[in-house]
Design a protein around this motif. Structure first.
Motif, PDB file in Angstrom:
ATOM      1  N   GLY A 104      40.236  41.118  32.899  1.00 25.23           N
ATOM      2  CA  GLY A 104      39.743  40.181  31.332  1.00 25.23           C
ATOM      3  C   GLY A 104      38.735  39.423  31.635  1.00 25.23           C
ATOM      4  O   GLY A 104      36.926  39.642  31.112  1.00 25.23           O
ATOM      5  N   ILE A 105      38.726  37.989  32.072  1.00 27.33           N
ATOM      6  CA  ILE A 105      37.537  36.987  32.729  1.00 27.33           C
ATOM      7  C   ILE A 105      36.328  37.855  33.351  1.00 27.33           C
ATOM      8  O   ILE A 105      34.967  37.542  33.270  1.00 27.33           O
ATOM      9  N   ASN A 106      36.926  37.953  34.966  1.00 27.25           N
ATOM     10  CA  ASN A 106      35.821  37.661  36.288  1.00 27.25           C
ATOM     11  C   ASN A 106      35.161  39.268  35.749  1.00 27.25           C
ATOM     12  O   ASN A 106      33.917  40.040  36.552  1.00 27.25           O
ATOM     13  N   LEU A 107      35.531  40.409  35.429  1.00 24.55           N
ATOM     14  CA  LEU A 107      34.951  41.870  35.113  1.00 24.55           C
ATOM     15  C   LEU A 107      34.399  42.510  33.721  1.00 24.55           C
ATOM     16  O   LEU A 107      32.978  42.341  33.734  1.00 24.55           O
ATOM     17  N   LYS A 108      36.008  42.304  32.374  1.00 23.23           N
ATOM     18  CA  LYS A 108      34.910  43.028  31.643  1.00 23.23           C
ATOM     19  C   LYS A 108      33.685  41.944  31.041  1.00 23.23           C
ATOM     20  O   LYS A 108      33.189  42.279  30.302  1.00 23.23           O
ATOM     21  N   GLY A 109      34.743  40.269  31.000  1.00 20.85           N
ATOM     22  CA  GLY A 109      33.604  39.609  30.575  1.00 20.85           C
ATOM     23  C   GLY A 109      31.670  39.558  30.968  1.00 20.85           C
ATOM     24  O   GLY A 109      30.870  39.052  30.609  1.00 20.85           O
ATOM     25  N   VAL A 110      32.145  40.371  32.643  1.00 18.62           N
ATOM     26  CA  VAL A 110      30.035  40.253  32.632  1.00 18.62           C
ATOM     27  C   VAL A 110      30.258  41.765  32.372  1.00 18.62           C
ATOM     28  O   VAL A 110      29.368  41.670  32.105  1.00 18.62           O
ATOM     29  N   GLY A 137      46.096  36.740  49.729  1.00 18.47           N
ATOM     30  CA  GLY A 137      46.288  36.332  48.680  1.00 18.47           C
ATOM     31  C   GLY A 137      45.200  35.946  47.772  1.00 18.47           C
ATOM     32  O   GLY A 137      46.280  35.161  46.762  1.00 18.47           O
ATOM     33  N   ILE A 138      44.206  36.910  47.597  1.00 14.51           N
ATOM     34  CA  ILE A 138      43.676  36.023  45.672  1.00 14.51           C
ATOM     35  C   ILE A 138      43.284  37.931  45.751  1.00 14.51           C
ATOM     36  O   ILE A 138      42.180  38.448  44.880  1.00 14.51           O
ATOM     37  N   PHE A 139      44.155  38.288  45.361  1.00 17.99           N
ATOM     38  CA  PHE A 139      44.839  40.054  44.997  1.00 17.99           C
ATOM     39  C   PHE A 139      43.269  40.558  44.085  1.00 17.99           C
ATOM     40  O   PHE A 139      42.409  41.489  43.826  1.00 17.99           O
ATOM     41  N   PRO A 140      44.049  39.906  42.945  1.00 18.69           N
ATOM     42  CA  PRO A 140      43.655  40.655  41.360  1.00 18.69           C
ATOM     43  C   PRO A 140      41.523  39.654  41.720  1.00 18.69           C
ATOM     44  O   PRO A 140      41.532  40.151  40.756  1.00 18.69           O
ATOM     45  N   TYR A 141      41.492  38.749  41.965  1.00 20.71           N
ATOM     46  CA  TYR A 141      40.169  38.105  42.147  1.00 20.71           C
ATOM     47  C   TYR A 141      39.236  39.535  43.205  1.00 20.71           C
ATOM     48  O   TYR A 141      37.858  39.082  42.328  1.00 20.71           O
ATOM     49  N   THR A 142      39.620  39.369  44.170  1.00 18.82           N
ATOM     50  CA  THR A 142      38.930  40.580  44.486  1.00 18.82           C
ATOM     51  C   THR A 142      38.883  41.852  44.006  1.00 18.82           C
ATOM     52  O   THR A 142      37.578  42.181  44.147  1.00 18.82           O
ATOM     53  N   ALA A 143      40.192  42.207  43.692  1.00 16.62           N
ATOM     54  CA  ALA A 143      39.617  43.627  42.594  1.00 16.62           C
ATOM     55  C   ALA A 143      38.808  43.109  41.583  1.00 16.62           C
ATOM     56  O   ALA A 143      37.662  44.087  41.606  1.00 16.62           O
ATOM     57  N   ALA A 144      38.971  42.638  40.681  1.00 17.49           N
ATOM     58  CA  ALA A 144      37.385  42.025  40.027  1.00 17.49           C
ATOM     59  C   ALA A 144      36.193  42.179  40.124  1.00 17.49           C
ATOM     60  O   ALA A 144      35.299  42.557  39.364  1.00 17.49           O
ATOM     61  N   LYS A 145      36.235  41.561  41.542  1.00 17.59           N
ATOM     62  CA  LYS A 145      34.738  41.335  42.138  1.00 17.59           C
ATOM     63  C   LYS A 145      34.067  42.221  42.724  1.00 17.59           C
ATOM     64  O   LYS A 145      32.694  42.697  42.688  1.00 17.59           O
ATOM     65  N   ASN A 161      27.607  34.797  35.265  1.00 24.02           N
ATOM     66  CA  ASN A 161      28.461  33.728  36.331  1.00 24.02           C
ATOM     67  C   ASN A 161      29.797  33.742  35.826  1.00 24.02           C
ATOM     68  O   ASN A 161      30.363  33.104  36.473  1.00 24.02           O
ATOM     69  N   ALA A 162      30.197  33.412  34.181  1.00 22.19           N
ATOM     70  CA  ALA A 162      31.700  33.082  33.907  1.00 22.19           C
ATOM     71  C   ALA A 162      32.875  33.347  34.790  1.00 22.19           C
ATOM     72  O   ALA A 162      33.095  34.648  34.776  1.00 22.19           O
ATOM     73  N   GLY A 163      33.734  32.552  35.303  1.00 23.79           N
ATOM     74  CA  GLY A 163      34.584  33.157  35.681  1.00 23.79           C
ATOM     75  C   GLY A 163      36.370  32.667  36.227  1.00 23.79           C
ATOM     76  O   GLY A 163      35.930  31.118  35.987  1.00 23.79           O
ATOM     77  N   VAL A 164      37.493  32.764  36.476  1.00 28.27           N
ATOM     78  CA  VAL A 164      38.569  31.942  37.199  1.00 28.27           C
ATOM     79  C   VAL A 164      38.802  32.020  38.114  1.00 28.27           C
ATOM     80  O   VAL A 164      38.281  33.375  38.935  1.00 28.27           O
ATOM     81  N   ALA A 165      39.859  31.702  38.819  1.00 27.93           N
ATOM     82  CA  ALA A 165      40.246  31.848  40.167  1.00 27.93           C
ATOM     83  C   ALA A 165      41.292  33.083  39.440  1.00 27.93           C
ATOM     84  O   ALA A 165      42.076  33.150  38.687  1.00 27.93           O
ATOM     85  N   GLY A 166      42.290  33.782  41.007  1.00 29.32           N
ATOM     86  CA  GLY A 166      43.165  34.721  40.331  1.00 29.32           C
ATOM     87  C   GLY A 166      43.790  34.958  42.160  1.00 29.32           C
ATOM     88  O   GLY A 166      43.783  35.659  42.772  1.00 29.32           O
ATOM     89  N   THR A 167      44.796  34.044  41.915  1.00 24.40           N
ATOM     90  CA  THR A 167      45.778  34.086  43.185  1.00 24.40           C
ATOM     91  C   THR A 167      46.337  35.248  42.690  1.00 24.40           C
ATOM     92  O   THR A 167      46.576  36.318  41.883  1.00 24.40           O
ATOM     93  N   TYR A 183      49.118  38.010  34.068  1.00 22.54           N
ATOM     94  CA  TYR A 183      47.992  37.342  34.893  1.00 22.54           C
ATOM     95  C   TYR A 183      47.057  38.395  35.259  1.00 22.54           C
ATOM     96  O   TYR A 183      45.531  38.176  35.549  1.00 22.54           O
ATOM     97  N   TRP A 184      47.142  39.072  35.891  1.00 21.27           N
ATOM     98  CA  TRP A 184      46.186  40.165  36.259  1.00 21.27           C
ATOM     99  C   TRP A 184      45.476  40.724  35.335  1.00 21.27           C
ATOM    100  O   TRP A 184      44.184  40.710  34.958  1.00 21.27           O
ATOM    101  N   ASP A 185      45.336  40.602  33.664  1.00 17.96           N
ATOM    102  CA  ASP A 185      44.282  41.170  32.728  1.00 17.96           C
ATOM    103  C   ASP A 185      43.372  40.015  32.657  1.00 17.96           C
ATOM    104  O   ASP A 185      42.942  40.126  32.326  1.00 17.96           O
ATOM    105  N   ARG A 186      44.509  38.358  32.327  1.00 27.06           N
ATOM    106  CA  ARG A 186      43.304  37.514  32.066  1.00 27.06           C
ATOM    107  C   ARG A 186      42.478  38.050  33.577  1.00 27.06           C
ATOM    108  O   ARG A 186      41.261  37.392  32.984  1.00 27.06           O
ATOM    109  N   VAL A 187      42.575  37.318  34.441  1.00 26.25           N
ATOM    110  CA  VAL A 187      41.587  37.450  35.652  1.00 26.25           C
ATOM    111  C   VAL A 187      40.826  39.065  35.350  1.00 26.25           C
ATOM    112  O   VAL A 187      39.080  39.174  35.312  1.00 26.25           O
TER     113      VAL A 187
END
Length: 265
Positions: A119-125, A158-166, A97-103, A113-117
């Protein structure tokens, strides 16, 4: 004599189950940890913030274990899994479940910023699943629940890296379900809509939007959902509970919106 159906209701839907939840210190993870515990599970509560992990574990009581882990680290996710198994004996279900916002947009988001989002939201899963899969395969059973998002199903400005990760989490969930189903491992993904967790509040703040306590903004947001309300943390916890339980023992590879009907529009 107690009938089996009555016995199950009394026992709790996760009675005797051992579970692990990442990002358990707040928001959807915390709500799910508390719900799992109420239904009889032992819960390993993992979070990057040790105080947050300890807080929710203390709220649950003796059936909980507090763990500190950075899900972008293979060493951390493996140690997190090792400690949970050492404490509980085995793991029946894991909620990544761990994740962060990504605007931002594709044209303006920075590489860092892309790498961070991602990294947590996709790589972390992925790393969470990678750590627990050998254990589940060896046992011949297990459940992995991946936290995706409505943003992985539909475009949201407005949340491009977040949606890419999800979107990646959704594809990864299907792939894992196909590859590890023959070993008895079920893998599903949950796709929440707007629920005012700390993560969503941070995303709104980064975009300069109104806060979670802005009644007018909330009402406007609710009108975008067919059910005309925003989500609540227990809406997600309830689905996670079902997917982790034996009630879903022939459910795998599913991508489940919890979004008041928004993705159907």
């Amino acid at each position: 004599m107690i009938h089996r159906r009555e016995e199950a209701a009394v026992a709790g839907r996760l009675e005797g189950k051992n579970t692990l939840i990442t990002g358990a210190g707040s928001g959807l993870g915390r709500a799910t940890a508390l719900r799992f515990a109420r239904e009889g599970a032992r819960v390993a509560c993992a979070d990057l913030d040790p105080d947050a992990a300890r807080s929710v574990a203390e709220e649950i009581g003796p059936a909980a274990l507090a763990l500190t882990a950075d899900v972008t680290s293979l060493r951390d996710t493996e140690e997190m899994t090792r400690r949970a198994i050492a404490e509980f004996g085995h793991l029946d279900a894991v909620f990544a479940n761990a994740g962060v916002a990504g605007t931002g947009t594709a044209a303006d988001v920075t590489e860092e910023y892309w790498d961070r989002v991602i990294g947590i939201n996709l790589k972390g899963v992925w790393l969470t699943g990678r750590a627990v899969l050998p254990h589940m395969v060896e046992r011949g059973e297990g459940v992995i629940i991946n936290q995706a998002s409505m943003g992985g199903l539909v475009g949201i400005p407005g949340i491009f890296p977040y949606t890419a990760a999800k979107g990646g989490v959704i594809a990864m969930t299907r792939q894992m379900a196909v590859e590890y189903g023959p070993s008895g491992v079920r893998v599903n993904a949950i796709c929440p809509g707007t629920i005012f967790t700390p993560l969503v509040a941070r995303s709104r703040a980064e975009r300069g939007a109104s806060g979670a306590d802005d009644a007018e903004a909330n009402a406007a947001a609710a009108r975008r959902f067919p059910l005309r309300r925003l989500g609540e943390v227990d809406d997600v916890a309830s689905l996670a509970l079902y997917l982790a339980s034996d009630e879903a023992n022939w459910v795998s590879g599913g991508i489940y919106p919890v979004d008041g009907g928004r993705a159907a529009m």
